[in-house]
Scaffold this motif. Structure first.
Motif, PDB file in Angstrom:
ATOM      1  N   PRO A  66       0.944  -1.079  -0.266  1.00 47.87           N
ATOM      2  CA  PRO A  66       0.195  -0.212   0.039  1.00 47.87           C
ATOM      3  C   PRO A  66       0.968   1.160  -0.098  1.00 47.87           C
ATOM      4  CG  PRO A  66       0.139  -0.818   2.083  1.00 47.87           C
ATOM      5  CD  PRO A  66       1.224  -2.396   1.473  1.00 47.87           C
ATOM      6  N   GLN A  67       0.653   1.937  -1.081  1.00 46.33           N
ATOM      7  CA  GLN A  67       0.918   3.192  -0.945  1.00 46.33           C
ATOM      8  C   GLN A  67       0.820   3.894  -2.015  1.00 46.33           C
ATOM      9  OE1 GLN A  67       5.339   3.689  -3.520  1.00 46.33           O
ATOM     10  NE2 GLN A  67       4.809   1.655  -3.420  1.00 46.33           N
ATOM     11  N   GLN A  68       0.888   5.757  -2.139  1.00 48.81           N
ATOM     12  CA  GLN A  68      -0.317   7.039  -2.600  1.00 48.81           C
ATOM     13  C   GLN A  68      -0.116   6.355  -3.592  1.00 48.81           C
ATOM     14  OE1 GLN A  68       0.344  10.331  -0.625  1.00 48.81           O
ATOM     15  NE2 GLN A  68      -0.159   9.446   1.426  1.00 48.81           N
ATOM     16  N   ALA A  69       1.280   6.518  -4.779  1.00 52.84           N
ATOM     17  CA  ALA A  69       1.778   6.539  -5.988  1.00 52.84           C
ATOM     18  C   ALA A  69       1.514   5.122  -6.809  1.00 52.84           C
ATOM     19  CB  ALA A  69       2.548   7.315  -5.882  1.00 52.84           C
ATOM     20  N   PRO A  70       0.928   5.201  -8.162  1.00 48.14           N
ATOM     21  CA  PRO A  70      -0.091   6.519  -8.949  1.00 48.14           C
ATOM     22  C   PRO A  70      -1.169   6.283  -7.984  1.00 48.14           C
ATOM     23  CG  PRO A  70       0.063   4.621 -10.017  1.00 48.14           C
ATOM     24  CD  PRO A  70       1.151   3.961  -8.724  1.00 48.14           C
ATOM     25  N   ALA A  71      -1.610   8.277  -7.845  1.00 48.11           N
ATOM     26  CA  ALA A  71      -3.472   8.339  -7.543  1.00 48.11           C
ATOM     27  C   ALA A  71      -4.463   7.369  -7.993  1.00 48.11           C
ATOM     28  CB  ALA A  71      -3.476   9.376  -7.424  1.00 48.11           C
ATOM     29  N   PRO A  72      -4.836   6.233  -7.710  1.00 49.88           N
ATOM     30  CA  PRO A  72      -5.528   6.747  -6.036  1.00 49.88           C
ATOM     31  C   PRO A  72      -4.930   5.777  -4.885  1.00 49.88           C
ATOM     32  CG  PRO A  72      -7.302   4.855  -6.914  1.00 49.88           C
ATOM     33  CD  PRO A  72      -6.676   5.793  -8.276  1.00 49.88           C
ATOM     34  N   GLY A  73      -3.545   5.283  -5.793  1.00 48.17           N
ATOM     35  CA  GLY A  73      -2.675   4.503  -5.025  1.00 48.17           C
ATOM     36  C   GLY A  73      -2.944   3.061  -5.147  1.00 48.17           C
ATOM     37  N   PRO A  74      -2.133   2.229  -4.830  1.00 41.51           N
ATOM     38  CA  PRO A  74      -2.350   0.810  -5.413  1.00 41.51           C
ATOM     39  C   PRO A  74      -3.244   0.069  -3.340  1.00 41.51           C
ATOM     40  CG  PRO A  74      -0.689   1.294  -5.286  1.00 41.51           C
ATOM     41  CD  PRO A  74      -1.148   2.720  -5.356  1.00 41.51           C
ATOM     42  N   LYS A  75      -2.872  -0.689  -3.273  1.00 36.16           N
ATOM     43  CA  LYS A  75      -3.742  -1.198  -1.881  1.00 36.16           C
ATOM     44  C   LYS A  75      -2.985  -2.414  -1.553  1.00 36.16           C
ATOM     45  CE  LYS A  75      -8.275   0.390  -2.152  1.00 36.16           C
ATOM     46  NZ  LYS A  75      -9.417  -0.106  -1.480  1.00 36.16           N
ATOM     47  N   ARG A  76      -2.409  -3.096  -0.821  1.00 39.27           N
ATOM     48  CA  ARG A  76      -1.358  -4.510  -0.529  1.00 39.27           C
ATOM     49  C   ARG A  76      -2.362  -5.087  -1.729  1.00 39.27           C
ATOM     50  NH1 ARG A  76      -2.555  -4.225   4.387  1.00 39.27           N
ATOM     51  NH2 ARG A  76      -0.380  -3.550   4.764  1.00 39.27           N
ATOM     52  N   GLY A  77      -1.671  -6.232  -2.003  1.00 41.80           N
ATOM     53  CA  GLY A  77      -1.618  -6.984  -3.130  1.00 41.80           C
ATOM     54  C   GLY A  77      -1.908  -6.538  -4.237  1.00 41.80           C
ATOM     55  N   GLN A  78      -1.719  -5.099  -4.730  1.00 41.53           N
ATOM     56  CA  GLN A  78      -1.900  -4.574  -5.712  1.00 41.53           C
ATOM     57  C   GLN A  78      -0.850  -3.517  -6.395  1.00 41.53           C
ATOM     58  OE1 GLN A  78      -5.255  -1.349  -5.315  1.00 41.53           O
ATOM     59  NE2 GLN A  78      -6.709  -3.159  -6.386  1.00 41.53           N
ATOM     60  N   ALA A  79      -0.617  -3.753  -7.473  1.00 46.91           N
ATOM     61  CA  ALA A  79       0.967  -2.910  -8.275  1.00 46.91           C
ATOM     62  C   ALA A  79       0.214  -1.938  -9.416  1.00 46.91           C
ATOM     63  CB  ALA A  79       1.587  -4.341  -8.997  1.00 46.91           C
ATOM     64  N   GLY A  80       0.864  -0.478  -9.230  1.00 45.00           N
ATOM     65  CA  GLY A  80       0.811   0.284  -9.561  1.00 45.00           C
ATOM     66  C   GLY A  80       1.971   0.329 -10.530  1.00 45.00           C
ATOM     67  N   PHE A  81       2.034   0.771 -11.901  1.00 47.16           N
ATOM     68  CA  PHE A  81       1.665   0.731 -13.615  1.00 47.16           C
ATOM     69  C   PHE A  81       1.697   1.972 -14.012  1.00 47.16           C
ATOM     70  CE2 PHE A  81       1.045  -3.664 -13.118  1.00 47.16           C
ATOM     71  CZ  PHE A  81       1.876  -4.381 -13.697  1.00 47.16           C
ATOM     72  N   VAL A  82       3.337   3.559 -14.035  1.00 49.31           N
ATOM     73  CA  VAL A  82       3.231   4.204 -14.790  1.00 49.31           C
ATOM     74  C   VAL A  82       4.477   4.336 -15.489  1.00 49.31           C
ATOM     75  CG1 VAL A  82       4.341   6.777 -14.098  1.00 49.31           C
ATOM     76  CG2 VAL A  82       3.152   4.863 -12.141  1.00 49.31           C
ATOM     77  N   TYR A  83       4.015   4.789 -16.976  1.00 51.06           N
ATOM     78  CA  TYR A  83       4.959   4.891 -17.700  1.00 51.06           C
ATOM     79  C   TYR A  83       4.413   6.290 -18.322  1.00 51.06           C
ATOM     80  CZ  TYR A  83       6.310   5.889 -22.946  1.00 51.06           C
ATOM     81  OH  TYR A  83       7.111   5.389 -24.042  1.00 51.06           O
ATOM     82  N   THR A  84       5.821   7.297 -18.267  1.00 51.96           N
ATOM     83  CA  THR A  84       6.225   9.005 -18.992  1.00 51.96           C
ATOM     84  C   THR A  84       6.963   8.952 -19.952  1.00 51.96           C
ATOM     85  OG1 THR A  84       6.401   9.167 -15.939  1.00 51.96           O
ATOM     86  CG2 THR A  84       6.184  10.768 -17.907  1.00 51.96           C
TER      87      THR A  84
END
Length: 286
Positions: free
Chosen positions: A181-199
């Motif tokens: 769990p953390q805030q980035a990327p919004a709205p933030g991945p929860k435990r067991g989730q992955a947040g992917f970012v491409y710039t």
């Protein structure tokens, strides 16, 4: 745990064939009210764009199906097929490969086997166990800085967006993963989730379009796989750019290998520009 060889292989190889703040009514007062805090997040990007060798991208794209396919085929005990990994190592040792491509292949091969987990953690990835005690988050909608800055895991190599710049040039693309769990990327991945970012470095803000960018991912521990669309995020680099696309996937915890590919659309100098992204590969611990 046993894994379905045919469906897993098809999923991975097919993917690689392409990769406002609320403001209360103002009160009468002598001094003007302080402006509302910004709700826009800024994802860390390099100050200068890294060099991207087209020969490296070509080499990685040519061998990716064989390499990733080796993790989709398990033995009868559900373990990584070591014979296929040895074949992948032989590909990495091909003297015709650029040095950077060879280094990337070896890093990925190490990640696929049991030694890979320790090496990924040593390189800065955050193991899932550390997230068990990271339950409190800041109330601020902005990504924190300093000791609480987002824990990111970069993809193995930068890529390019073909014709993504206003003048027709190629943009450099950077991709990363955050483990909840953390805030980035919004709205933030929860435990067991992955947040992917491409710039897309050097471009304007991201814009919605029928042309989509995708991440295809595979969890090495639980066998779960899927495809997630990466979309413009109104809370991340939305005002001035660079064009940033995000998505959150229910990967479950464990080692994740993923590929980003597809098209992006940005607004630059009053123009709408859509372009194709050369695939890039990432590894992460969720």
């Amino acid at each position: 745990m046993r894994f379905a060889r045919t469906s897993r292989t098809a999923t991975v190889v097919a993917a690689l064939a392409v990769t406002g703040a609320l403001v209360s009514p103002a009160l009468a007062q002598a001094e003007p009210a302080a402006p509302a805090p910004s709700t826009e997040q800024t994802i860390p990007v390099p100050e200068t764009a890294p060099d991207v060798d087209p020969a490296v991208l070509s080499s990685l794209g040519a061998f990716a199906p064989a390499l990733i396919g080796s993790i989709a085929t398990r033995d009868d005990d559900g373990q990584v097929n070591n014979d296929l990994l040895e074949q992948a190592r032989a590909l990495a040792d091909n003297p015709a490969l650029p040095a950077q491509a060879t280094a990337t292949w070896r890093q990925l091969i190490d990640f696929l086997g049991e030694p890979g987990k320790a090496k990924a953690v040593a390189a800065g990835a955050v193991p899932a166990a550390e997230h068990d005690v990271a339950k409190k988050k800041s109330d601020s909608p902005n990504i924190p800085t300093g000791p609480k800055k987002p824990r990111i895991q970069q993809f193995l190599y930068p890529t390019i967006g073909l014709g993504c710049m206003a003048g027709g040039g190629n943009s450099v693309g950077m991709a990363l993963v955050t483990a909840g769990p953390q805030q980035a990327p919004a709205p933030g991945p929860k435990r067991g989730q992955a947040g992917f970012v491409y710039t897309s470095l050097g471009t304007g803000p991201a814009k919605s379009s029928p042309r989509r960018l995708y991440v295809t991912w595979l969890n090495l521990e639980n066998g779960r796989s899927g495809r997630t669309a990466l979309k413009p995020n109104p809370k991340i680099n939305a005002t001035k750019g660079p064009g940033t696309f995000t998505g959150i996937a229910n990967t479950g915890r464990g080692r994740i290998v993923s590929t980003i590919y597809g098209d992006v659309t940005t607004t630059q100098k009053g123009r709408t520009i859509s372009c194709t992204i050369a695939p890039t590969i990432g590894t992460a611990i969720i």
